[in-house]
Design an enzyme around this catalytic site. Structure first.
Site, mmCIF file in Angstrom:
data_model
loop_
_atom_site.group_PDB
_atom_site.id
_atom_site.type_symbol
_atom_site.label_atom_id
_atom_site.label_comp_id
_atom_site.label_asym_id
_atom_site.label_seq_id
_atom_site.Cartn_x
_atom_site.Cartn_y
_atom_site.Cartn_z
ATOM 1 N N HIS A 52 -0.164 -10.680 -10.746
ATOM 2 C CA HIS A 52 0.093 -10.854 -9.318
ATOM 3 C C HIS A 52 -0.340 -9.568 -8.617
ATOM 4 O O HIS A 52 -0.009 -8.467 -9.050
ATOM 5 C CB HIS A 52 1.594 -11.112 -9.118
ATOM 6 C CG HIS A 52 2.030 -11.042 -7.699
ATOM 7 N ND1 HIS A 52 1.319 -11.649 -6.679
ATOM 8 C CD2 HIS A 52 3.103 -10.447 -7.115
ATOM 9 C CE1 HIS A 52 1.947 -11.426 -5.537
ATOM 10 N NE2 HIS A 52 3.015 -10.696 -5.773
ATOM 11 N N ASN A 61 -1.444 -8.760 -0.785
ATOM 12 C CA ASN A 61 -0.536 -9.614 -1.555
ATOM 13 C C ASN A 61 -0.535 -11.021 -0.938
ATOM 14 O O ASN A 61 0.016 -11.215 0.138
ATOM 15 C CB ASN A 61 0.860 -8.984 -1.513
ATOM 16 C CG ASN A 61 1.898 -9.805 -2.262
ATOM 17 O OD1 ASN A 61 1.653 -10.942 -2.647
ATOM 18 N ND2 ASN A 61 3.068 -9.226 -2.445
ATOM 19 N N CYS A 65 6.714 -14.946 -5.070
ATOM 20 C CA CYS A 65 5.340 -14.704 -5.543
ATOM 21 C C CYS A 65 5.158 -15.140 -6.990
ATOM 22 O O CYS A 65 4.030 -15.229 -7.474
ATOM 23 C CB CYS A 65 4.987 -13.230 -5.408
ATOM 24 S SG CYS A 65 5.153 -12.630 -3.727
HETATM 25 N N1 COA Z 1 2.200 3.582 6.683
HETATM 26 C C1 COA Z 1 2.625 4.870 6.675
HETATM 27 N N2 COA Z 1 3.815 5.229 6.222
HETATM 28 C C2 COA Z 1 4.623 4.282 5.759
HETATM 29 C C3 COA Z 1 4.260 2.915 5.745
HETATM 30 C C4 COA Z 1 2.987 2.589 6.228
HETATM 31 N N3 COA Z 1 2.530 1.327 6.249
HETATM 32 N N4 COA Z 1 5.267 2.201 5.204
HETATM 33 C C5 COA Z 1 6.236 3.068 4.900
HETATM 34 N N5 COA Z 1 5.856 4.321 5.244
HETATM 35 C C6 COA Z 1 6.593 5.576 5.094
HETATM 36 C C7 COA Z 1 8.070 5.341 4.967
HETATM 37 O O1 COA Z 1 8.642 5.201 6.247
HETATM 38 C C8 COA Z 1 8.526 6.604 4.252
HETATM 39 O O2 COA Z 1 8.676 7.614 5.194
HETATM 40 P P1 COA Z 1 9.948 8.606 5.130
HETATM 41 O O3 COA Z 1 9.828 9.278 3.803
HETATM 42 O O4 COA Z 1 9.714 9.469 6.304
HETATM 43 O O5 COA Z 1 11.130 7.702 5.220
HETATM 44 C C9 COA Z 1 7.324 6.971 3.378
HETATM 45 O O6 COA Z 1 6.222 6.230 3.897
HETATM 46 C C10 COA Z 1 7.535 6.643 1.919
HETATM 47 O O7 COA Z 1 8.102 5.355 1.840
HETATM 48 P P2 COA Z 1 8.427 4.710 0.460
HETATM 49 O O8 COA Z 1 9.089 3.403 0.713
HETATM 50 O O9 COA Z 1 9.114 5.666 -0.449
HETATM 51 O O10 COA Z 1 6.967 4.499 -0.109
HETATM 52 P P3 COA Z 1 6.567 3.912 -1.479
HETATM 53 O O11 COA Z 1 5.761 4.895 -2.233
HETATM 54 O O12 COA Z 1 7.727 3.263 -2.175
HETATM 55 O O13 COA Z 1 5.583 2.731 -1.040
HETATM 56 C C11 COA Z 1 5.634 0.379 -0.752
HETATM 57 C C12 COA Z 1 6.072 1.714 -0.204
HETATM 58 C C13 COA Z 1 6.156 -0.724 0.146
HETATM 59 C C14 COA Z 1 4.111 0.345 -0.769
HETATM 60 C C15 COA Z 1 6.158 0.230 -2.211
HETATM 61 O O14 COA Z 1 7.526 0.544 -2.232
HETATM 62 C C16 COA Z 1 5.959 -1.145 -2.754
HETATM 63 O O15 COA Z 1 4.837 -1.581 -2.956
HETATM 64 N N6 COA Z 1 7.045 -1.858 -3.062
HETATM 65 C C17 COA Z 1 6.957 -3.195 -3.583
HETATM 66 C C18 COA Z 1 6.709 -4.143 -2.447
HETATM 67 C C19 COA Z 1 6.214 -5.488 -2.891
HETATM 68 O O16 COA Z 1 5.447 -5.602 -3.804
HETATM 69 N N7 COA Z 1 6.654 -6.513 -2.186
HETATM 70 C C20 COA Z 1 6.238 -7.827 -2.414
HETATM 71 C C21 COA Z 1 6.931 -8.410 -3.577
HETATM 72 S S1 COA Z 1 6.115 -9.844 -4.139
#
Ligand code: COA
Length: 351
Positions: A255, A285, A115
């Site tokens: 971004h 994204n 990205c």
């Molecule tokens: N809907 C509902 N629940 C979801 C879910 C969704 N789409 N995706 C994940 N969960 C759940 C997980 O399974 C987890 O459940 P658990 O606690 O029972 O295991 C819970 O939500 C929390 O997950 P977690 O990963 O801690 O959430 P988070 O607050 O870190 O948010 C992201 C998850 C992916 C939104 C966040 O980590 C993020 O944005 N990371 C960066 C990703 C990114 O930018 N990628 C591209 C790079 S260019």
């Protein structure tokens, strides 16, 4: 030789018509509109229709940018395309785009930096211009990540959208362009955002297909930690290197990966919300396309003006990161649409 600078003289974007809302995703996977908005800031994303390709959406964005700069395809000296979702692994999509634009024999290459690719591309273009090698360069960020997402994996499919953005960089004698930049990579985090199969490590086989290894896998928590650790610092470093302070940044165009990550980077340097551009709610994204699309939208919304100082910052698969402080030229005049010569040439080509 007089001091050369590289001004951004045009920009354009293409976003597919089809919109997928969080409510649509609720029907596909175990998720909720509330969870997606709270954790990411995304409400909807644009997804290409069947048959649309990365080269096609790139060309649409590029034509808009060239029109704004008043350029014809033969005026280009180089085309740089940042993407992680090309038409094919080989040939490079940059050559397809060169051909489709009608930029005869113009050099073109594809750059892969996740990205962060668009900012890497912008900085690269500037080097060619400052060295005197080229005068006019098209930089594209384009992605169709939807084709590489596992639509049953709620960890990834809610995050991404498709689209393309493009800018024109041109030699100028006015002090402007990329004032400073930071480019970084840390491949030790490669496994946190990866498409396991289809490369030399795991060539396509029946097994990779059966195990669905040709789609993106992500450790969201690790990527999140990495992004919040790196982005603010990279932004701060770029601002300092430019000899500026946060006060000098007219608009921060980050971004668009996660609203919380954007807020954390802005907080790190003390940027108030009115100087941050956010459109993640409508696009999700779009990877390498997100900053040029956001630049176009910020300009359409009247939030970008000649002479403004902008800050771009991005992170992505690799892991990679990039920040740039960019000053727009003041004396740039709005260019007319291509004139009778261009229309005649295109008419003759059609004939
Ligand atoms: N809907 C509902 N629940 C979801 C879910 C969704 N789409 N995706 C994940 N969960 C759940 C997980 O399974 C987890 O459940 P658990 O606690 O029972 O295991 C819970 O939500 C929390 O997950 P977690 O990963 O801690 O959430 P988070 O607050 O870190 O948010 C992201 C998850 C992916 C939104 C966040 O980590 C993020 O944005 N990371 C960066 C990703 C990114 O930018 N990628 C591209 C790079 S260019």
């Amino acid at each position: 030789m007089a001091q050369r600078y590289a001004d951004i003289t045009g920009w354009g974007k293409y976003v597919p018509e089809r919109v997928i809302t969080n409510a649509d995703l609720e029907k596909l996977i175990d998720t909720s509109d509330e969870w997606i908005i709270q954790r990411t800031g995304i409400r909807e994303r644009h997804i290409v229709s069947e048959g649309q390709t990365t080269s096609q959406i790139s060309v649409a964005a590029a034509r808009e940018a060239m029109e704004m700069a008043g350029l014809r395809p033969r005026d280009l000296d180089l085309i740089i395309v940042a993407t992680s979702s090309p038409d094919y692994l080989t040939p490079p999509v940059s050559a397809q785009i060169q051909d489709m634009l009608g930029a005869k024999d113009v050099g073109a290459f594809t750059l892969v930096a996740g990205c962060a690719g668009f900012v890497y591309g912008l900085v690269t273009a500037q080097q060619f211009i400052l060295s005197g090698a080229y005068d006019t360069i098209l930089v594209i960020g384009a992605e169709i990540i939807s084709r590489f997402v596992d639509w049953t994996d709620r960890n990834t499919c809610v995050l991404f959208g498709d689209g393309a953005g493009a800018v024109i960089m041109q030699a100028s004698d006015e002090p402007c362009g990329v004032l400073s930049f930071v480019l970084g990579a840390d491949g030790s985090g490669a496994q946190h955002l990866i498409m396991p199969a289809g490369g030399t490590v795991m060539p396509t086989s029946q097994e990779t297909l059966d195990r669905n290894l040709h789609t993106l896998r992500m450790n969201g928590r690790e990527v999140f930690k990495f992004a919040t650790r790196k982005l603010g610092k990279a932004l701060e470093q770029a601002i300092r290197q430019a000899g500026l302070t946060t006060e000098d940044i007219d608009l921060f165009i980050p971004h668009q990966a996660n609203a919380r990550i954007i807020e954390s980077a802005a907080r790190h340097v003390g940027l108030p919300s009115e100087r941050i551009f956010v459109n993640i709610d409508r696009y999700g994204n779009t990877s390498a396309a997100s900053i040029p699309i956001a630049l176009c939208e910020a300009a359409e919304a009247g939030r970008v003006h000649p002479g403004d100082t902008l800050a771009f910052v991005a992170f992505g698969a690799g892991l990679t990161w990039a920040a740039a402080v960019v000053k727009l030229g003041k004396h740039r005049k709005p260019h007319p649409k291509p004139g009778w010569r261009a229309r005649l040439a295109s008419w003759l080509r059609r004939g």
